[in-house]
Design a protein around this motif. Structure first.
Motif, short mmCIF file in Angstrom:
data_model
loop_
_atom_site.label_atom_id
_atom_site.label_comp_id
_atom_site.label_asym_id
_atom_site.label_seq_id
_atom_site.Cartn_x
_atom_site.Cartn_y
_atom_site.Cartn_z
N PHE A 190 0.83 -1.21 0.00
CA PHE A 190 0.00 0.00 0.00
C PHE A 190 0.87 1.26 0.00
CE2 PHE A 190 -2.46 3.35 2.08
CZ PHE A 190 -3.63 3.34 1.34
N ARG A 191 1.89 1.27 0.83
CA ARG A 191 2.79 2.43 0.89
C ARG A 191 3.43 2.69 -0.46
NH1 ARG A 191 8.21 3.10 1.33
NH2 ARG A 191 8.62 0.88 1.70
N LEU A 192 3.73 1.63 -1.20
CA LEU A 192 4.42 1.74 -2.48
C LEU A 192 3.45 1.73 -3.66
CD1 LEU A 192 7.45 -0.56 -1.66
CD2 LEU A 192 7.54 1.90 -2.13
N THR A 193 2.23 2.17 -3.43
CA THR A 193 1.25 2.30 -4.50
C THR A 193 0.91 3.77 -4.68
OG1 THR A 193 0.28 0.15 -3.93
CG2 THR A 193 -1.04 1.59 -5.33
N ALA A 194 0.96 4.23 -5.93
CA ALA A 194 0.59 5.62 -6.22
C ALA A 194 -0.89 5.84 -5.92
CB ALA A 194 0.89 5.93 -7.68
N ALA A 195 -1.25 7.05 -5.55
CA ALA A 195 -2.67 7.38 -5.35
C ALA A 195 -3.44 7.06 -6.63
CB ALA A 195 -2.83 8.84 -4.98
N GLY A 196 -4.51 6.30 -6.50
CA GLY A 196 -5.26 5.86 -7.66
C GLY A 196 -4.69 4.63 -8.31
N GLY A 197 -3.56 4.13 -7.79
CA GLY A 197 -2.96 2.90 -8.32
C GLY A 197 -3.77 1.68 -7.90
N ARG A 198 -3.51 0.55 -8.57
CA ARG A 198 -4.31 -0.64 -8.36
C ARG A 198 -3.46 -1.85 -8.02
NH1 ARG A 198 -9.52 -0.59 -9.60
NH2 ARG A 198 -9.52 -2.86 -9.87
N PHE A 199 -4.14 -2.89 -7.53
CA PHE A 199 -3.52 -4.20 -7.34
C PHE A 199 -4.48 -5.24 -7.91
CE2 PHE A 199 -6.46 -4.32 -3.79
CZ PHE A 199 -6.86 -5.65 -3.77
N ALA A 200 -3.95 -6.43 -8.20
CA ALA A 200 -4.79 -7.57 -8.57
C ALA A 200 -4.08 -8.84 -8.12
CB ALA A 200 -5.04 -7.61 -10.07
N THR A 201 -4.88 -9.86 -7.79
CA THR A 201 -4.34 -11.14 -7.38
C THR A 201 -5.36 -12.24 -7.66
OG1 THR A 201 -3.49 -12.46 -5.54
CG2 THR A 201 -5.15 -10.80 -5.01
N TYR A 202 -4.84 -13.43 -7.97
CA TYR A 202 -5.70 -14.60 -8.12
C TYR A 202 -6.26 -15.05 -6.77
CZ TYR A 202 -1.99 -17.22 -5.96
OH TYR A 202 -1.07 -17.67 -5.05
N ALA A 203 -5.59 -14.67 -5.67
CA ALA A 203 -5.96 -15.14 -4.34
C ALA A 203 -7.28 -14.52 -3.89
CB ALA A 203 -4.87 -14.82 -3.33
N ALA A 204 -8.05 -15.29 -3.15
CA ALA A 204 -9.33 -14.77 -2.64
C ALA A 204 -9.57 -15.18 -1.19
CB ALA A 204 -10.48 -15.27 -3.52
N ALA A 205 -8.54 -15.68 -0.52
CA ALA A 205 -8.69 -16.11 0.86
C ALA A 205 -9.15 -14.94 1.73
CB ALA A 205 -7.37 -16.68 1.39
N GLY A 206 -9.98 -15.24 2.73
CA GLY A 206 -10.52 -14.19 3.57
C GLY A 206 -9.46 -13.35 4.25
N PHE A 207 -8.39 -13.99 4.74
CA PHE A 207 -7.38 -13.21 5.46
C PHE A 207 -6.60 -12.32 4.51
CE2 PHE A 207 -4.40 -16.55 4.22
CZ PHE A 207 -3.17 -15.91 4.19
N VAL A 208 -6.45 -12.71 3.24
CA VAL A 208 -5.80 -11.86 2.25
C VAL A 208 -6.66 -10.62 2.01
CG1 VAL A 208 -5.03 -11.67 -0.14
CG2 VAL A 208 -4.57 -13.77 1.16
N ARG A 209 -7.94 -10.82 1.80
CA ARG A 209 -8.85 -9.70 1.58
C ARG A 209 -8.83 -8.75 2.78
NH1 ARG A 209 -13.85 -9.58 3.26
NH2 ARG A 209 -13.95 -11.87 3.38
N ARG A 210 -8.88 -9.30 3.99
CA ARG A 210 -8.88 -8.46 5.19
C ARG A 210 -7.57 -7.70 5.33
NH1 ARG A 210 -11.62 -13.11 6.97
NH2 ARG A 210 -9.72 -14.01 7.87
N ASN A 211 -6.45 -8.33 5.02
CA ASN A 211 -5.15 -7.66 5.14
C ASN A 211 -5.03 -6.52 4.14
OD1 ASN A 211 -4.47 -9.40 7.18
ND2 ASN A 211 -3.10 -10.66 5.95
N LEU A 212 -5.53 -6.72 2.92
CA LEU A 212 -5.49 -5.65 1.92
C LEU A 212 -6.40 -4.49 2.33
CD1 LEU A 212 -5.58 -7.96 -1.21
CD2 LEU A 212 -3.80 -6.25 -0.77
N ALA A 213 -7.58 -4.79 2.82
CA ALA A 213 -8.50 -3.73 3.25
C ALA A 213 -7.94 -2.98 4.46
CB ALA A 213 -9.86 -4.33 3.58
N ALA A 214 -7.35 -3.71 5.39
CA ALA A 214 -6.77 -3.07 6.58
C ALA A 214 -5.60 -2.17 6.21
CB ALA A 214 -6.33 -4.13 7.58
N ALA A 215 -4.88 -2.52 5.16
CA ALA A 215 -3.76 -1.68 4.72
C ALA A 215 -4.25 -0.36 4.14
CB ALA A 215 -2.93 -2.43 3.67
N GLY A 216 -5.50 -0.32 3.64
CA GLY A 216 -6.05 0.91 3.12
C GLY A 216 -6.66 0.82 1.73
N PHE A 217 -6.53 -0.33 1.06
CA PHE A 217 -7.09 -0.50 -0.27
C PHE A 217 -8.61 -0.64 -0.23
CE2 PHE A 217 -2.77 -2.26 -1.09
CZ PHE A 217 -2.42 -1.49 -2.19
#
Length: 239
Positions: A190-217
């Motif tokens: 998250f820190r190394l993502t430009a404002a308006g920048g994006r991420f994508a992943t094949y992963a869909a595990a609940g803890f991955v989603r929660r970690n990404l959301a908690a980081a600010g995405f």
């Protein structure tokens, strides 16, 4: 960042080959990409999930960060689409973070499966170092540059300063390699993502989603590739 031990790398990247040209990591007990078609998976998950090629239709440098270089398949398919669609005033800098870089012959063997990326495979393997360590910098062609940072992902990201426009989160499956999906690593992404920048992943595990959301995405679920129920993508808010 200190170079890692090449002898240890050899052990950790020991491969089996399934169906002739499908690399399988013994260390992580997992394939490097989906067994149906890794190239098409890259397009569905990483390019579509990051709204590419639309977002690189501008002058200047478009920066992509990737967790897990593996065979270089994501690089080569992205580079192929970049050549076909990027404007003349644009350049691509693809930076990947990889703990155990593969040998040239293994990269070549894996990528030979796809004639669509023969050109990219040839240039990548021609310039790939015999013993990649530290920070590998390769000018693939005019306006296309590759950096592979060899080492533990969190340590490597903590040493980076410039933000990325898009992220490919492509470590081994969260159940096999949870360190690549940790809260600390997602915060670094998250820190190394430009404002308006994006991420994508094949992963869909609940803890991955929660970690990404908690980081600010902001996190979006989408249908996965080849019948997989879900994948994740999202954006860093502009403000």
């Amino acid at each position: 960042m200190a170079d890692h031990d090449p002898e240890n790398t050899t052990v950790e990247t020991a491969l089996d080959w399934h169906e002739g040209d499908m690399p399988y990591s013994r260390a992580f007990d997992d394939h490097f990409y989906c067994r149906s078609d890794g190239r098409l998976e890259c397009g569905h998950v990483f390019l579509d999930g990051n709204d590419l090629p639309r977002r690189w239709q501008r002058d200047g440098t478009f920066r992509i960060g990737e967790l897990g270089f593996g065979t270089g398949l994501n690089l080569c398919e992205t580079w192929r689409q970049w050549r076909e669609s990027a404007p003349e005033g644009a350049s691509l800098h693809f930076t990947s973070f990889e703990l155990f870089p593969m040998a040239r012959a293994d990269i070549d063997r894996a990528l030979a499966h796809w004639p669509e990326i023969d050109r990219e495979r040839g240039l990548l393997t021609e310039k790939w170092p015999d013993a990649p360590t530290g920070r590998v910098e390769i000018a693939l062609e005019p306006r296309v540059r590759l950096t592979v940072v060899c080492g533990a992902a969190l340590d490597s990201l903590n040493g980076e300063k410039d933000p990325f426009d898009a992220w490919y989160l492509d470590g081994f499956a969260p159940s096999r390699n949870p360190d690549m999906w940790s809260p600390e690593l997602m915060q670094a992404v998250f820190r190394l993502t430009a404002a308006g920048g994006r991420f994508a992943t094949y992963a869909a595990a609940g803890f991955v989603r929660r970690n990404l959301a908690a980081a600010g995405f902001t996190v979006e679920r989408r249908p996965g590739f080849a019948g997989k129920r879900e994948m994740l993508c999202g954006e860093k808010p502009v403000s």
